[in-house]
Structures are given as C-alpha cells and as structure tokens.
Design a protein around this motif. Structure first.
Motif, mmCIF file in Angstrom:
data_model
loop_
_atom_site.group_PDB
_atom_site.id
_atom_site.type_symbol
_atom_site.label_atom_id
_atom_site.label_comp_id
_atom_site.label_asym_id
_atom_site.label_seq_id
_atom_site.Cartn_x
_atom_site.Cartn_y
_atom_site.Cartn_z
ATOM 1 N N ASP A 52 0.818 -1.218 0.000
ATOM 2 C CA ASP A 52 0.000 0.000 0.000
ATOM 3 C C ASP A 52 0.856 1.274 0.000
ATOM 4 N N PHE A 53 2.147 1.123 -0.274
ATOM 5 C CA PHE A 53 3.066 2.266 -0.273
ATOM 6 C C PHE A 53 3.280 2.735 -1.707
ATOM 7 N N GLU A 54 2.912 3.987 -1.966
ATOM 8 C CA GLU A 54 3.091 4.564 -3.295
ATOM 9 C C GLU A 54 4.318 5.474 -3.278
ATOM 10 N N LEU A 55 5.131 5.374 -4.297
ATOM 11 C CA LEU A 55 6.387 6.129 -4.331
ATOM 12 C C LEU A 55 6.532 6.891 -5.636
ATOM 13 N N ASP A 56 6.781 8.198 -5.510
ATOM 14 C CA ASP A 56 7.198 8.997 -6.659
ATOM 15 C C ASP A 56 8.716 8.905 -6.684
ATOM 16 N N PHE A 57 9.240 7.982 -7.470
ATOM 17 C CA PHE A 57 10.671 7.691 -7.390
ATOM 18 C C PHE A 57 11.519 8.856 -7.885
ATOM 19 N N GLU A 58 11.016 9.614 -8.837
ATOM 20 C CA GLU A 58 11.792 10.740 -9.361
ATOM 21 C C GLU A 58 12.041 11.790 -8.271
ATOM 22 N N LYS A 59 11.026 12.040 -7.448
ATOM 23 C CA LYS A 59 11.148 13.053 -6.391
ATOM 24 C C LYS A 59 11.441 12.420 -5.034
ATOM 25 N N LEU A 60 11.401 11.070 -4.980
ATOM 26 C CA LEU A 60 11.590 10.330 -3.733
ATOM 27 C C LEU A 60 10.651 10.849 -2.641
ATOM 28 N N THR A 199 -0.389 -13.877 4.316
ATOM 29 C CA THR A 199 0.464 -13.367 3.237
ATOM 30 C C THR A 199 0.126 -11.927 2.910
ATOM 31 N N ASN A 200 -1.149 -11.596 2.895
ATOM 32 C CA ASN A 200 -1.546 -10.211 2.640
ATOM 33 C C ASN A 200 -1.007 -9.286 3.727
ATOM 34 N N LYS A 201 -1.098 -9.724 4.969
ATOM 35 C CA LYS A 201 -0.558 -8.943 6.087
ATOM 36 C C LYS A 201 0.948 -8.748 5.924
ATOM 37 N N PHE A 202 1.631 -9.805 5.495
ATOM 38 C CA PHE A 202 3.079 -9.753 5.246
ATOM 39 C C PHE A 202 3.407 -8.728 4.156
ATOM 40 N N LEU A 203 2.608 -8.694 3.095
ATOM 41 C CA LEU A 203 2.862 -7.793 1.970
ATOM 42 C C LEU A 203 2.605 -6.330 2.317
ATOM 43 N N LEU A 204 1.830 -6.092 3.367
ATOM 44 C CA LEU A 204 1.545 -4.720 3.788
ATOM 45 C C LEU A 204 2.570 -4.203 4.808
ATOM 46 N N GLN A 205 3.549 -5.026 5.105
ATOM 47 C CA GLN A 205 4.598 -4.656 6.038
ATOM 48 C C GLN A 205 5.946 -4.588 5.312
ATOM 49 N N ALA A 206 6.706 -3.521 5.569
ATOM 50 C CA ALA A 206 8.037 -3.396 4.954
ATOM 51 C C ALA A 206 8.987 -4.433 5.533
#
Length: 239
Positions: A52-60, A199-206
């Motif tokens: 659920d983490f969205e990243l604008d990689f160009e601007k970090l 697994t879904n819970k795992f994927l929502l954790q860094a």
C-alpha cells in the motif's frame, strides 16, 4: 547472504534521506516493489516496500495511496487459493483442491509423468484432476477480472506448475509478461485461506535486507532514530 528483518513502515523516508546523506544511490525495482541502496555500485541494503506504499521515485516522495485492487494467487500441488483484495482488504476468496499426488511416492502426477509416465487408471484420474484444478483457478480469475479493475497480481507457484497454469483450456486473464505481476516474496507451503490472509498482512509490512557491508550503516541509522525518539519523549515530559 543478507540478514532479513521487519522494518517500520513509518521510517522508510527517514531511511531514504539517511542513506542519501551517506552517499548511497537508489534504484527502484518495480517488479519486486523494492528499493535497492548501493554504495560504489554494490547493493548493501534492500527495502521491500509495503503493497500500500506509493512512491514517486523521481522526487523520492510518497504519493497519496490510490484505491488499489489486487489478486493473490498461491498454488501448490493439490491445493491453491485465490483471493481478491479490494483496497487491501480480502473481499472474496476460494480454496481449490485436487487429487494430484501419488500416495506411496508422495510425488505429484506432473512430476511422475516427467519421469516414468505410466498410463494406468490412477495416473489418468490424477492427470484429469490436475487439468481441471487449473481450469477452476483460471475460471475464478476470469470472474474477478471481468467484474473488477485489477491493479496488481501476486503469484506464488512452483516452476513445475507454471506451464499448466498458463496452458490450460481456460486461459488466465493476463499473460506471463503482464507488468502488474509480482512474485510473492514468501515461501507458501500450504496455501489455505489462513495463509492467504497472513500473506496479505506480510505484503503490507516493509522488510529490510542488510548485507555485511551495510550492517554498520543500518546500526547508525537505528541509533539516530533512538536519539530522536528519546529527545521527543524528554520534550513531552517537559510539558
């Protein structure tokens, strides 16, 4: 060999700024949804980003998390589960089972056919159930893709079974090169409903992976975070 541990989602951008101050360069792997931190062209630390983490990689910089739908597909010999997740919550799921394993040898019919391939009644039944098993999975997926917008496709499936997954009578509603596909970075031994939710819970954790050469830098970061937290606690006590 990298050490693997959970990572606080709220610290991701603090860590990015810290690593930049240490002269590290960053590379974003879209397929794995992860950030690689390099020093002198060597990957020393990797952060697997939450789904659920969205990243604008160009601007970090973080982007506002969009409403996201995805399917998780977990397949093992004789059992599979498919879950449709609406905005990160399980909305629909189904577990599939099939008689695919030869009891005495504990070997799936697919692997047996690759070695001896005897054409006996039991073998034919197992093979037929195997084919139906994948058709049922893909029929379910077709329903989800017809009804909903699907933004991501998470798959956990052994290489032996992949040709049957994509090569059945009922086709998958996506091809092997679909950019929405990502490999679930977790070993799934028994894809039950409980494992689907876990697994879904795992994927929502860094998750962070640290090489030997990155260990000292990571320790410095954690010391810095502890000092900041201690300072905040002292300021709160003053009030």
């Amino acid at each position: 060999m990298m050490k693997v541990e959970g990572f606080d989602n709220s610290l991701i951008f603090s860590f990015i700024e810290f690593m930049k101050s240490k002269g590290a360069t960053l590379e974003y792997n879209n397929k794995k949804h992860q950030l690689d931190f390099l020093i002198k062209k060597e990957v020393i630390i990797i952060i697997r980003l939450p789904l659920d983490f969205e990243l604008d990689f160009e601007k970090l910089k973080s982007k506002e998390a969009d409403f996201k739908n995805y399917v998780l597909i977990m397949i093992r010999s004789g059992i599979a589960s498919v879950g449709f997740f609406e905005n990160f919550e399980c909305h629909q799921h189904k577990v599939f089972r099939a008689y695919m394993t030869r009891k005495k040898q504990g070997k799936s019919q697919i692997k047996h056919l690759k070695t001896k391939g005897k054409s006996r009644a039991g073998s034919r039944i197992r093979l037929q159930e195997t084919l139906e098993f994948f058709d049922q999975i893909n029929e379910r997926l077709q329903e989800h893709f017809d009804e909903f917008r699907i933004d991501k496709i998470g798959i956990s499936c052994s290489e032996t079974l992949i040709p049957y997954f994509y090569g059945g009578k009922i086709k998958t509603p996506f091809d092997k090169q679909d950019p929405r596909i990502f490999k679930i970075p977790k070993h799934i031994q028994n894809p039950t409903f409980e494992e689907l939710i876990a697994t879904n819970k795992f994927l929502l954790q860094a998750e962070i992976r640290i090489s030997e050469s990155g260990a000292l830098i990571y320790q410095d970061f954690m010391k810095e975070i502890k000092l900041k937290n201690s300072s905040l606690e002292e300021n709160n006590d003053d009030w």
